[in-house]
Design a protein around this motif. Structure first.
Motif, PDB file in Angstrom:
ATOM      1  N   ASN A   1      29.289   7.325   2.325  1.00 29.73           N
ATOM      2  CA  ASN A   1      30.321   7.524   3.342  1.00 29.73           C
ATOM      3  C   ASN A   1      31.662   7.985   2.791  1.00 29.73           C
ATOM      4  O   ASN A   1      32.426   8.639   3.494  1.00 29.73           O
ATOM      5  CB  ASN A   1      30.522   6.238   4.152  1.00 29.73           C
ATOM      6  CG  ASN A   1      29.438   6.035   5.176  1.00 29.73           C
ATOM      7  OD1 ASN A   1      29.437   6.681   6.211  1.00 29.73           O
ATOM      8  ND2 ASN A   1      28.494   5.143   4.888  1.00 29.73           N
TER       9      ASN A   1
ATOM     10  N   SER B   1      25.958   2.664   0.648  1.00 34.48           N
ATOM     11  CA  SER B   1      26.631   3.111   1.876  1.00 34.48           C
ATOM     12  C   SER B   1      28.048   3.587   1.598  1.00 34.48           C
ATOM     13  O   SER B   1      28.490   4.596   2.161  1.00 34.48           O
ATOM     14  CB  SER B   1      26.661   1.979   2.906  1.00 34.48           C
ATOM     15  OG  SER B   1      25.367   1.688   3.350  1.00 34.48           O
TER      16      SER B   1
ATOM     17  N   PHE C   1      30.006   1.557   9.862  1.00 30.98           N
ATOM     18  CA  PHE C   1      28.751   1.577   9.120  1.00 30.98           C
ATOM     19  C   PHE C   1      28.316   0.174   8.703  1.00 30.98           C
ATOM     20  O   PHE C   1      27.123  -0.107   8.654  1.00 30.98           O
ATOM     21  CB  PHE C   1      28.761   2.568   7.949  1.00 30.98           C
ATOM     22  CG  PHE C   1      29.384   2.094   6.677  1.00 30.98           C
ATOM     23  CD1 PHE C   1      28.746   1.205   5.848  1.00 30.98           C
ATOM     24  CD2 PHE C   1      30.625   2.576   6.300  1.00 30.98           C
ATOM     25  CE1 PHE C   1      29.327   0.786   4.665  1.00 30.98           C
ATOM     26  CE2 PHE C   1      31.206   2.177   5.118  1.00 30.98           C
ATOM     27  CZ  PHE C   1      30.554   1.263   4.305  1.00 30.98           C
TER      28      PHE C   1
ATOM     29  N   ASP D   1      22.784  -2.183  -1.058  1.00 26.97           N
ATOM     30  CA  ASP D   1      22.863  -1.352   0.146  1.00 26.97           C
ATOM     31  C   ASP D   1      24.315  -1.016   0.483  1.00 26.97           C
ATOM     32  O   ASP D   1      24.624   0.103   0.887  1.00 26.97           O
ATOM     33  CB  ASP D   1      22.222  -2.055   1.343  1.00 26.97           C
ATOM     34  CG  ASP D   1      20.718  -2.179   1.224  1.00 26.97           C
ATOM     35  OD1 ASP D   1      20.112  -1.407   0.453  1.00 26.97           O
ATOM     36  OD2 ASP D   1      20.149  -3.059   1.908  1.00 26.97           O
ATOM     37  N   LEU D   2      25.191  -1.997   0.321  1.00 27.75           N
ATOM     38  CA  LEU D   2      26.605  -1.791   0.605  1.00 27.75           C
ATOM     39  C   LEU D   2      27.202  -0.744  -0.330  1.00 27.75           C
ATOM     40  O   LEU D   2      27.916   0.159   0.104  1.00 27.75           O
ATOM     41  CB  LEU D   2      27.356  -3.119   0.493  1.00 27.75           C
ATOM     42  CG  LEU D   2      28.830  -3.121   0.856  1.00 27.75           C
ATOM     43  CD1 LEU D   2      29.047  -2.640   2.290  1.00 27.75           C
ATOM     44  CD2 LEU D   2      29.415  -4.523   0.672  1.00 27.75           C
TER      45      LEU D   2
ATOM     46  N   GLU E   1      24.730  -1.112   9.575  1.00 23.63           N
ATOM     47  CA  GLU E   1      23.868  -1.414   8.423  1.00 23.63           C
ATOM     48  C   GLU E   1      23.441  -2.882   8.382  1.00 23.63           C
ATOM     49  O   GLU E   1      22.294  -3.199   8.071  1.00 23.63           O
ATOM     50  CB  GLU E   1      24.598  -1.047   7.133  1.00 23.63           C
ATOM     51  CG  GLU E   1      23.832  -1.323   5.860  1.00 23.63           C
ATOM     52  CD  GLU E   1      22.719  -0.322   5.585  1.00 23.63           C
ATOM     53  OE1 GLU E   1      21.759  -0.699   4.902  1.00 23.63           O
ATOM     54  OE2 GLU E   1      22.815   0.830   6.046  1.00 23.63           O
TER      55      GLU E   1
END
Length: 84
Positions: free
Chosen positions: A52, A48, A13, A44-45, A17
């Motif tokens: 996930n 994610s 990812f 964003d990290l 990403e």
């Protein structure tokens, strides 16, 4: 989920990403430099990771996180704590 599965999932990812080759994501590579992270990219990290892995990260979690290995270790600890 074992450590290898965590690493593979994270690498997939992060590669998608942040548009980097998965081969560039090495345990001793610097996370920020390799992914080209700025402050918004960290958001964003975090999103994610939450999507996930179902674990929450806060700003203080990133203290001492510089390489992919230290980041993998953080996520592994969070997953262990979640399932404890």
């Amino acid at each position: 989920m074992n450590k290898a599965e965590i690493i593979n999932k994270m690498n997939e990812f992060m590669s998608d990403e942040f548009e980097v080759d998965v081969e560039d994501i090495q345990p001793d590579a610097i996370l920020k430099d390799t992914l080209g992270l700025d402050s918004l990219d960290y958001v964003d990290l975090v999103v994610s990771i939450e999507a996930n892995f179902g674990v929450k990260l806060v700003e203080s979690d990133f203290v001492g996180i510089s390489t992919f290995q230290t980041f993998y270790d953080l996520i592994e600890r969070k997953l262990i704590a979640k399932h404890a």
